[in-house]
Design an enzyme around this catalytic site. Structure first.
Site, PDB file in Angstrom:
ATOM      1  N   SER A   1     120.624  30.747  41.196  1.00  0.00           N
ATOM      2  CA  SER A   1     120.282  30.290  42.549  1.00  0.00           C
ATOM      3  C   SER A   1     119.845  31.495  43.378  1.00  0.00           C
ATOM      4  O   SER A   1     120.215  32.633  43.056  1.00  0.00           O
ATOM      5  CB  SER A   1     121.518  29.671  43.208  1.00  0.00           C
ATOM      6  OG  SER A   1     121.277  29.431  44.580  1.00  0.00           O
TER       7      SER A   1
ATOM      8  N   TYR B   1     130.494  29.089  45.405  1.00  0.00           N
ATOM      9  CA  TYR B   1     129.227  28.859  44.696  1.00  0.00           C
ATOM     10  C   TYR B   1     128.500  30.189  44.479  1.00  0.00           C
ATOM     11  O   TYR B   1     128.012  30.488  43.384  1.00  0.00           O
ATOM     12  CB  TYR B   1     128.390  27.900  45.540  1.00  0.00           C
ATOM     13  CG  TYR B   1     127.016  27.598  44.986  1.00  0.00           C
ATOM     14  CD1 TYR B   1     126.857  26.735  43.910  1.00  0.00           C
ATOM     15  CD2 TYR B   1     125.870  28.149  45.563  1.00  0.00           C
ATOM     16  CE1 TYR B   1     125.587  26.433  43.418  1.00  0.00           C
ATOM     17  CE2 TYR B   1     124.610  27.855  45.077  1.00  0.00           C
ATOM     18  CZ  TYR B   1     124.469  27.000  44.004  1.00  0.00           C
ATOM     19  OH  TYR B   1     123.225  26.703  43.516  1.00  0.00           O
TER      20      TYR B   1
HETATM   21  N1  LIG Z   1     118.773  21.719  44.495  1.00  0.00           N
HETATM   22  C1  LIG Z   1     118.725  22.965  44.948  1.00  0.00           C
HETATM   23  O1  LIG Z   1     118.222  23.234  46.057  1.00  0.00           O
HETATM   24  C2  LIG Z   1     119.259  24.101  44.109  1.00  0.00           C
HETATM   25  C3  LIG Z   1     119.047  25.435  44.551  1.00  0.00           C
HETATM   26  C4  LIG Z   1     119.514  26.490  43.789  1.00  0.00           C
HETATM   27  C5  LIG Z   1     120.185  26.237  42.595  1.00  0.00           C
HETATM   28  N2  LIG Z   1     120.390  24.953  42.191  1.00  0.00           N
HETATM   29  C6  LIG Z   1     121.121  24.752  40.920  1.00  0.00           C
HETATM   30  O2  LIG Z   1     120.387  23.871  40.078  1.00  0.00           O
HETATM   31  C7  LIG Z   1     121.305  23.118  39.276  1.00  0.00           C
HETATM   32  C8  LIG Z   1     120.999  21.637  39.437  1.00  0.00           C
HETATM   33  O3  LIG Z   1     121.104  21.280  40.808  1.00  0.00           O
HETATM   34  P1  LIG Z   1     120.610  19.857  41.372  1.00  0.00           P
HETATM   35  O4  LIG Z   1     120.271  20.066  42.793  1.00  0.00           O
HETATM   36  O5  LIG Z   1     119.630  19.271  40.434  1.00  0.00           O
HETATM   37  O6  LIG Z   1     121.980  19.044  41.314  1.00  0.00           O
HETATM   38  P2  LIG Z   1     122.211  17.446  41.221  1.00  0.00           P
HETATM   39  O7  LIG Z   1     123.570  17.219  41.798  1.00  0.00           O
HETATM   40  O8  LIG Z   1     121.060  16.710  41.778  1.00  0.00           O
HETATM   41  O9  LIG Z   1     122.272  17.221  39.632  1.00  0.00           O
HETATM   42  C9  LIG Z   1     123.273  17.890  38.878  1.00  0.00           C
HETATM   43  C10 LIG Z   1     123.487  17.181  37.560  1.00  0.00           C
HETATM   44  O10 LIG Z   1     124.635  17.790  36.928  1.00  0.00           O
HETATM   45  C11 LIG Z   1     125.524  16.767  36.499  1.00  0.00           C
HETATM   46  N3  LIG Z   1     126.921  17.231  36.488  1.00  0.00           N
HETATM   47  C12 LIG Z   1     127.689  17.476  37.591  1.00  0.00           C
HETATM   48  N4  LIG Z   1     128.929  17.805  37.201  1.00  0.00           N
HETATM   49  C13 LIG Z   1     128.949  17.780  35.835  1.00  0.00           C
HETATM   50  C14 LIG Z   1     129.951  18.015  34.868  1.00  0.00           C
HETATM   51  N5  LIG Z   1     131.219  18.354  35.216  1.00  0.00           N
HETATM   52  N6  LIG Z   1     129.640  17.896  33.560  1.00  0.00           N
HETATM   53  C15 LIG Z   1     128.369  17.536  33.191  1.00  0.00           C
HETATM   54  N7  LIG Z   1     127.389  17.287  34.076  1.00  0.00           N
HETATM   55  C16 LIG Z   1     127.661  17.416  35.386  1.00  0.00           C
HETATM   56  C17 LIG Z   1     125.307  15.652  37.520  1.00  0.00           C
HETATM   57  O11 LIG Z   1     125.769  14.392  37.046  1.00  0.00           O
HETATM   58  C18 LIG Z   1     123.794  15.701  37.741  1.00  0.00           C
HETATM   59  O12 LIG Z   1     123.086  14.927  36.799  1.00  0.00           O
HETATM   60  C19 LIG Z   1     122.693  23.504  39.738  1.00  0.00           C
HETATM   61  O13 LIG Z   1     123.226  24.501  38.880  1.00  0.00           O
HETATM   62  C20 LIG Z   1     122.465  24.076  41.125  1.00  0.00           C
HETATM   63  O14 LIG Z   1     123.445  24.991  41.499  1.00  0.00           O
HETATM   64  C21 LIG Z   1     119.959  23.886  42.931  1.00  0.00           C
END
Ligand SMILES: NC(=O)c1ccc[n+]([C@@H]2O[C@H](COP(=O)([O-])OP(=O)(O)OC[C@H]3O[C@@H](n4cnc5c(N)ncnc54)[C@H](O)[C@@H]3O)[C@@H](O)[C@H]2O)c1
Length: 269
Positions: free
Chosen positions: A151, A164
């Site tokens: 991130s 986080y």
């Molecule tokens: N969306 C953003 O702006 C953003 C920015 C920087 C980093 N990220 C990183 O990208 C990754 C995905 O983020 P996102 O926004 O798509 O999240 P999201 O919540 O939309 O999707 C996350 C997915 O992970 C699954 N998940 C959650 N807990 C779990 C567990 N214990 N075991 C297995 N699966 C699990 C959820 O069911 C979901 O399908 C994360 O690591 C997040 O930190 C996201």
């Protein structure tokens, strides 16, 4: 040139695990890798009915992508993920550690439960699933790719996300540590650091637990945020899928131990 552009990005016959691939960024990644020809094991905690929709979108052509429901916070599940992948799809070439949670909490309110929940998923599962994956790749003697989703918070704290930020800072350093040790086996390890990406997880933050005033405030802040970004838009899961495809492809053969920032310019603001 040894390979055509088409061949460089061709993942036909490769097997990839994408954690958290049922929705959001993980879905964007799974989609892109499948388009390039890889067969994917989507590992996620959600009900198979939700994952089925994603699989329907991904398995458009000759693709054989499948789903495994598992909670990555439980370390006992991790070896089952590798075994399932080998048994069902016969190999493992690419691991994308994407699943992660981000809950806003001021440092003054931080609880042990939130810390453990976040670190167990965002960092511990990444370390131990990567360990199992590289051992399998070494045994198979064909190298491979590990791509971690970190991130912008692993580089600069954005506020009220200390647990986080610690987990994602850990992911970026873990990437370098793994890269240093497993390069000799032909395994490249990199991380992609997304900025603000439009996903269900991000949309949930402005969910029903907030008052109307808080939602209005957040929407105003988010408009302001987009306006101030050099590229003037939120990222989409596809933007991260494209970066992961690059790192998984032969175009990235000489890249390891690095962080690819995909943030619309957030970090230079
Ligand atoms: N969306 C953003 O702006 C953003 C920015 C920087 C980093 N990220 C990183 O990208 C990754 C995905 O983020 P996102 O926004 O798509 O999240 P999201 O919540 O939309 O999707 C996350 C997915 O992970 C699954 N998940 C959650 N807990 C779990 C567990 N214990 N075991 C297995 N699966 C699990 C959820 O069911 C979901 O399908 C994360 O690591 C997040 O930190 C996201």
């Amino acid at each position: 040139m040894e390979k055509s552009i088409e061949k460089l990005f061709d993942l036909t016959g490769k097997v990839a695990i994408v954690t958290g691939g049922a929705m959001g960024i993980g879905k964007g990644i799974a989609y892109r890798l499948a388009e390039a020809g890889a067969n994917i094991v989507i590992v996620d905690i959600v009900d198979p009915k939700i994952a089925k929709k994603t699989l329907l979108e991904i398995n458009k052509e000759s693709n054989k992508s499948i789903y495994l429901q598992a909670d990555l916070r439980d370390i006992k599940n991790l070896s089952k993920i590798i075994d399932f992948t080998i048994n069902e799809l016969g190999d493992l070439n690419i691991l994308v550690n994407n699943a992660g949670i981000y809950n806003y909490c001021a440092v003054t309110e931080l609880t042990e439960e939130l810390w453990d929940n976040t670190l167990n998923l965002n960092l511990k599962a990444v370390a131990f699933l990567s360990k199992l994956a590289v051992n399998k790749m070494i045994e198979k003697k064909h190298g491979g790719r590990i791509i971690n989703i970190s991130s912008i918070d692993s580089i600069k704290p954005t506020g009220k996300l200390s647990q986080y930020d610690a987990s994602k800072g850990g992911v970026s350093m873990l990437t370098k540590a793994f890269a240093k040790e497993v390069g000799k086996y032909g395994i490249n390890v990199n991380d992609v650091a997304p900025g603000g990406i439009n996903t269900p997880g991000i949309r949930k933050i402005a969910g029903p637990h907030l008052s109307l005033i808080q939602i209005i405030e957040m929407k105003a802040q988010s408009k302001q945020f987009i306006k101030s970004l050099p590229l003037k838009r939120m990222g989409e899961p596809e933007d991260i899928g494209n970066a992961v495809l690059f790192l998984a492809s032969d175009a990235a053969n000489y890249i390891t131990g690095t962080t690819l920032v995909v943030d619309g310019g957030f970090l230079i603001m």
